[in-house]
Design a protein around this motif. Structure first.
Motif, short mmCIF file in Angstrom:
data_model
loop_
_atom_site.label_atom_id
_atom_site.label_comp_id
_atom_site.label_asym_id
_atom_site.label_seq_id
_atom_site.Cartn_x
_atom_site.Cartn_y
_atom_site.Cartn_z
N ILE A 57 39.97 -41.82 13.77
CA ILE A 57 39.84 -43.25 13.78
C ILE A 57 39.60 -44.24 12.49
O ILE A 57 40.39 -44.71 11.91
CB ILE A 57 37.69 -43.26 14.31
CG1 ILE A 57 38.07 -42.47 15.37
CG2 ILE A 57 37.39 -45.16 13.78
CD1 ILE A 57 36.36 -41.96 15.64
N PHE A 58 39.52 -43.53 10.98
CA PHE A 58 39.48 -44.07 10.26
C PHE A 58 41.55 -44.39 9.57
O PHE A 58 41.64 -45.50 9.29
CB PHE A 58 38.84 -43.48 8.95
CG PHE A 58 39.83 -43.98 7.33
CD1 PHE A 58 38.97 -44.62 6.64
CD2 PHE A 58 41.18 -42.47 7.34
CE1 PHE A 58 40.65 -44.87 5.54
CE2 PHE A 58 41.64 -42.88 5.67
CZ PHE A 58 41.10 -43.94 5.39
N LEU A 59 42.27 -43.60 10.68
CA LEU A 59 43.79 -43.90 9.78
C LEU A 59 43.56 -44.66 11.13
O LEU A 59 44.82 -46.23 10.48
CB LEU A 59 44.30 -42.67 10.52
CG LEU A 59 44.21 -41.44 9.23
CD1 LEU A 59 44.72 -40.03 9.62
CD2 LEU A 59 44.60 -42.02 8.05
N ASN A 60 43.21 -45.06 12.01
CA ASN A 60 43.76 -45.66 13.17
C ASN A 60 43.40 -47.61 12.10
O ASN A 60 43.38 -48.39 12.84
CB ASN A 60 43.08 -45.95 14.46
CG ASN A 60 43.71 -46.38 15.58
OD1 ASN A 60 44.85 -46.67 16.01
ND2 ASN A 60 42.81 -47.07 16.02
N ASP A 61 41.56 -47.14 11.66
CA ASP A 61 41.01 -48.83 11.72
C ASP A 61 42.54 -49.52 10.11
O ASP A 61 42.30 -50.60 9.82
CB ASP A 61 39.68 -48.36 10.75
CG ASP A 61 38.94 -48.11 12.70
OD1 ASP A 61 39.38 -48.24 13.06
OD2 ASP A 61 38.09 -47.85 11.49
N MET A 62 43.13 -48.52 9.59
CA MET A 62 43.71 -48.84 8.59
C MET A 62 45.38 -49.32 8.50
O MET A 62 45.60 -49.66 8.01
CB MET A 62 44.03 -47.30 7.40
CG MET A 62 42.90 -46.80 7.01
SD MET A 62 42.88 -48.08 5.44
CE MET A 62 43.89 -47.67 4.40
N LYS A 63 45.37 -49.58 9.91
CA LYS A 63 46.69 -50.34 10.46
C LYS A 63 46.10 -51.72 10.23
O LYS A 63 45.00 -52.53 10.74
CB LYS A 63 47.25 -49.25 12.31
CG LYS A 63 47.36 -48.13 12.56
CD LYS A 63 47.74 -47.36 13.43
CE LYS A 63 48.54 -46.39 13.66
NZ LYS A 63 48.67 -45.94 15.19
N THR A 64 47.72 -52.03 10.76
CA THR A 64 46.94 -53.72 10.40
C THR A 64 47.93 -54.57 12.34
O THR A 64 49.12 -54.28 12.46
CB THR A 64 47.84 -54.05 9.59
OG1 THR A 64 47.83 -53.50 8.52
CG2 THR A 64 48.09 -55.39 9.44
#
Length: 308
Positions: free
Chosen positions: A166-173
C-alpha cells in the motif's frame, strides 16, 4: 532519484521492511551491515576506533552503555559510512532507493542524504519478543513523532507486506492530482474540495496547504500534452522520455541556457512540432520534471487507476 530513510525503534521491523523492498527490486542500503563491512575494507579503521574509544575492538559492544565512547566511535565511523553511502547512491540509476538506519535522523552529519522518512512502528511488547535487549538499547534512541510515511508492524508478516505494498502504491504519482496554478510558482497536490468549490491543495516542495478558489486557473498535469508530428503526446510520456534521455543525469536549469533545454527535447522528443511547441513550453516542462523528481516520483499510476 528519491532516497527514503527507513527508520524505527530497535526490533520494530526495519530490516524486514527493507528485505521486502529489496525483493521488489528496490535498491536498499543497510547502514549497520555496511559499517561492519567498512571495518574490514577501510585501512586502519579498526585501529582508529580502538584509539578513539580506548577499547579493544573485540569489546566494542561496551559503547552502548557509555555515551562518551559511543560518540567517540561515531566521530570516526560515521564519516566513512557517509562516503560509502554517497558512493552507493552515485552508482544507482533508478527512481527510488531506501536507506535503513536507526540513528541517521538524529545525526546532522547525514542531513541531505535522504528526501523522505519512512517510520516503522511496533508495540514495545512485540519488540521485546523479537529482541530481549530492546529496552536496554531503546533508551539511546530518539525517534520522531511524525514522519513522511509510517508503517505499523503490529501483526504478522503477511499483514506487514500488504502494508508495504500500500505504501509503495501511495508513493506513485497520480498526475491527475498534481496541479499547476497560473500565477503561482511550483506544483501542488490536490487534497479535497472544500465549501464553495474551493480546492484544498498542498505545495509539493514544502507540504504547505493552501485554498484555491473558483477564480484560480488550475490545470492538472494529466490534462497537459505537447504537439508532435504524430499528434499530441501526454505529459507523462514526455517526462519518461526526458528521464530516458538524461540517463541518470540532472535536468538542465529551466531558467538557464535555452540551448541546453532545447537539446534535451531534441533528444527526448525529437519529433516535437516547433510551430506549436516553443522553448518557453520546454522550460516549463523541465521545471515541472525537476520538481517531480525531487518531491514526488516518476513512478506514475497506471491509466486504469487514473481513470478510476
Amino acid at each position: 532519484m528519491k532516497t527514503v530513510l527507513v527508520t524505527g525503534g530497535i526490533a520494530s521491523g526495519k530490516s524486514e521492511v527493507c528485505r521486502y523492498l529489496a525483493s521488489k527490486g528496490y535498491p536498499t542500503y543497510d547502514c549497520d551491515s555496511r559499517a561492519k563491512a567498512l571495518y574490514e575494507s577501510v585501512p586502519g579503521l579498526k585501529r582508529k576506533v580502538e584509539e578513539a574509544t580506548s577499547l579493544p575492538f573485540g569489546e566494542i559492544g561496551a559503547i552502548f552503555s557509555d555515551p562518551a565512547k559511543r560518540e567517540a566511535l561515531e566521530a570516526v565511523v560515521y564519516p566513512e559510512v557517509l562516503k560509502d553511502l554517497e558512493a552507493w547512491k552515485g552508482g544507482l540509476n533508478c527512481r527510488m532507493a531506501f536507506v535503513e538506519s536507526a540513528i541517521m535522523l538524529e545525526k546532522p552529519l547525514f542531513n541531505g542524504c535522504y528526501d523522505a522518512v519512512l517510520l516503522v512502528r511496533a508495540p514495545m511488547d512485540a519488540r521485546l519478543g523479537r529482541n530481549p535487549r530492546t529496552a536496554e538499547r531503546a533508551a539511546s534512541q530518539h525517534l520522531p513523532d511524525k514522519a513522511d510515511y509510517m508503517i505499523d508492524n503490529d501483526s504478522d508478516l503477511e499483514t506487514l507486506h500488504s502494508r508495504i505494498d500500500i505504501f509503495l502504491n501511495d508513493m506513485k504519482t497520480d498526475l491527475s492530482k498534481i496541479l499547476a496554478v497560473s500565477g503561482k510558482h511550483g506544483l501542488y497536490r490536490f487534497l479535497a474540495i472544500s465549501r464553495g468549490n474551493a480546492v484544498v491543495a498542498e505545495k509539493l516542495s514544502d507540504s504547505s496547504r493552501t485554498m484555491l478558489d473558483s477564480r484560480s486557473r488550475i490545470t492538472t498535469l494529466a490534462d497537459v500534452a505537447i504537439y508532435t508530428a504524430a499528434g499530441e503526446l501526454k505529459l507523462k510520456e514526455v517526462f519518461l522520455a526526458i528521464e530516458k534521455a538524461l540517463d541518470g543525469a540532472e535536468a538542465p536549469a529551466a531558467k538557464g541556457d535555452d540551448a541546453a533545454v532545447k537539446a534535451l527535447f531534441d533528444k527526448a522528443v525529437p519529433d516535437y512540432d516547433p510551430e506549436r511547441f516553443y522553448t518557453s513550453h520546454m522550460r516549463k516542462i523541465v521545471d515541472w520534471y525537476t520538481e517531480l523528481v525531487k518531491y514526488a516520483s516518476l513512478d506514475f499510476t497506471e491509466e486504469e487507476e487514473d481513470e478510476k
